[in-house]
Design a protein around this motif. Structure first.
Motif, short mmCIF file in Angstrom:
data_model
loop_
_atom_site.label_atom_id
_atom_site.label_comp_id
_atom_site.label_asym_id
_atom_site.label_seq_id
_atom_site.Cartn_x
_atom_site.Cartn_y
_atom_site.Cartn_z
N TYR B 9 3.63 -2.04 -7.34
CA TYR B 9 3.91 -0.94 -6.41
C TYR B 9 5.10 -0.14 -6.94
N ARG B 10 5.00 1.17 -6.82
CA ARG B 10 6.12 2.04 -7.19
C ARG B 10 6.74 2.64 -5.94
N ILE B 11 8.06 2.56 -5.80
CA ILE B 11 8.74 3.04 -4.59
C ILE B 11 8.69 4.57 -4.54
N LEU B 24 13.48 -0.56 4.22
CA LEU B 24 12.98 -1.93 4.40
C LEU B 24 11.73 -2.02 5.29
N PRO B 25 11.67 -1.27 6.41
CA PRO B 25 10.44 -1.35 7.22
C PRO B 25 9.20 -1.00 6.40
N HIS B 26 9.34 -0.04 5.50
CA HIS B 26 8.22 0.34 4.66
C HIS B 26 7.83 -0.80 3.72
N VAL B 30 4.18 -2.61 3.31
CA VAL B 30 3.43 -2.69 2.05
C VAL B 30 3.13 -4.16 1.72
N GLN B 33 0.29 -5.30 3.65
CA GLN B 33 -0.93 -4.72 3.07
C GLN B 33 -1.42 -5.59 1.90
N GLU B 47 -11.23 -7.62 9.03
CA GLU B 47 -12.49 -7.24 9.70
C GLU B 47 -13.38 -8.47 9.86
N ASP B 165 -0.07 1.87 15.78
CA ASP B 165 -1.04 1.65 14.71
C ASP B 165 -2.45 1.88 15.24
N MET B 166 -3.42 1.59 14.40
CA MET B 166 -4.83 1.80 14.70
C MET B 166 -5.27 1.14 16.00
N ASN B 167 -4.61 0.01 16.33
CA ASN B 167 -5.00 -0.74 17.52
C ASN B 167 -4.20 -0.33 18.75
N ASN B 171 3.79 -0.44 15.67
CA ASN B 171 3.87 -0.96 14.33
C ASN B 171 5.09 -1.89 14.16
#
Lengths: 244, 244
Positions: B9-11, B24-26, B30, B33, B47, B165-167, B171
């Protein structure tokens, strides 16, 4: 017409909204990152132009046309093209495609170069933009006109620590977050943006408080962001009812 | 000991703070993920377990040890390992490395599986976790103890549309944003987190208002998030002065 640069991107869970679509402020940030990558690949990275010219890129206007918002987990292609420039402005397209090559969004941006310390707009140096092979034009492209809001609903926001970018400025995407946030959540659940015009007028700094104002008429919402009685940004968003 | 999964991963610029370090939250988002990608690669994606068991993963605790925060543009390696599990909890490590293989962060997480509708904790089905090859253990791993805050400074926040978030849940990363935001910006500019203990007690829903409370003693800050008089989350952060 300028050089084209493309990058693939997959929409992550943590940047997906209740409609299972990418959060638009995030998509704009990623697009900007792609143009940064193009600059790097052409030897005119943000660091280079800061070192050589003491200038930084600033977006002044967005014109976003949306066919369909990318969805959670979807693989998209982000294409960018530095289209044209004149004495003061550079104009760039971003186009977002799905895996079948269908265009999902078109984003047209006005950029200026400003002096990092004085924050004043500088003339565009020809040699700086030469690598992009953008067309030099004489005329200034007119952006969207915004009328003053009449009977706006106003909501107060405090600028937060994580709203700031590396340079201590409020991240571009935040303005749009404040604009979305004043709309009714049921409306946001049932509608998707079709077009967005957004103009940045004045930078917002940390510690300030801002007002996000909105005036809504059917599927058109008109927005502004103000602080200390001054205008920071304006927008017009056209929405359309989602197919359920 | 379980299967190991890694991703590069690149910041990005838009997730970098005024200290030129990743937000940090990001980074936590990630990392999460990446564990989602591991699950997908093992045939037990979010899923899948929703379809087969009607269960969803929820983090209940973080124990973060920080050697150095990744910087803007830095290429990091995010490694994850589903370490062990018992009847109710699954324990997972994330380790973040720089390009030279130095460990920058270690993140230990407690997960539970909850029923999507009732939001009640379910027992961990052996067959669901088998693909990770985590060790089955009997004991419950004790997390950090948190004492009640005494003379806390309290700041009010409204839950925003893009916090969801989606649900439709707030978050995970937002809690930490609210905690950071109540600290003095000069302190945040001069210090970097060294360790973070964070416990999620109760989910926050849209439309609610929350209080972020803090009690600070030197380089230790103690936090909680409350809404409607109930506790939602607690944290203890140890900071260290940055080398300038």
């Amino acid at each position: 017409m300028g050089k084209i640069y493309r990058q693939n991107y997959r929409i992550p869970f943590y940047e997906t909204d209740v409609n299972h679509q990418v959060k638009l402020p995030h998509l704009l940030s990623v697009a900007l990152q792609v143009s940064g990558q193009q600059s790097l690949s052409l030897g005119v990275s943000d660091e280079d132009i800061f070192d050589q010219y003491h200038l930084v890129w600033v977006i002044t206007e967005y014109d976003v046309q949306i066919e369909r918002m990318p969805r959670y987990g979807e693989d998209i292609i982000i294409e960018t093209e530095a289209d044209s420039y004149n004495r003061l402005f550079c104009y760039r397209y971003f186009r977002i495609f799905d895996q079948e090559g269908n265009q999902l969004l078109s984003i047209f941006c006005h950029f200026v170069l400003i002096d990092f310390d004085t924050r004043k707009v500088a003339q565009v140096p020809d040699d700086l933009v030469a690598p992009y092979e953008a067309t030099k034009i004489k005329k200034l492209i007119r952006g969207q006109k915004y009328r003053d809001l009449q009977e706006a609903k106003e909501t107060f926001y405090h600028v937060r620590y994580f709203d700031l970018d590396m340079n201590g400025h409020v991240n571009n995407g935040k303005y749009l977050e404040w604009m979305y946030d004043v709309l009714d959540i049921d409306f946001l659940r049932q509608h998707s943006p079709k077009s967005i015009h957004l103009k940045y007028v004045k930078e917002i700094h940390y510690g300030g408080d801002i007002y996000s104002r909105v005036e809504q008429e059917g599927v058109i919402s008109r927005h502004d962001i103000t602080s200390n009685g001054e205008l920071n940004a304006q927008a017009i968003i056209e929405w359309e009812k989602k197919d359920v």
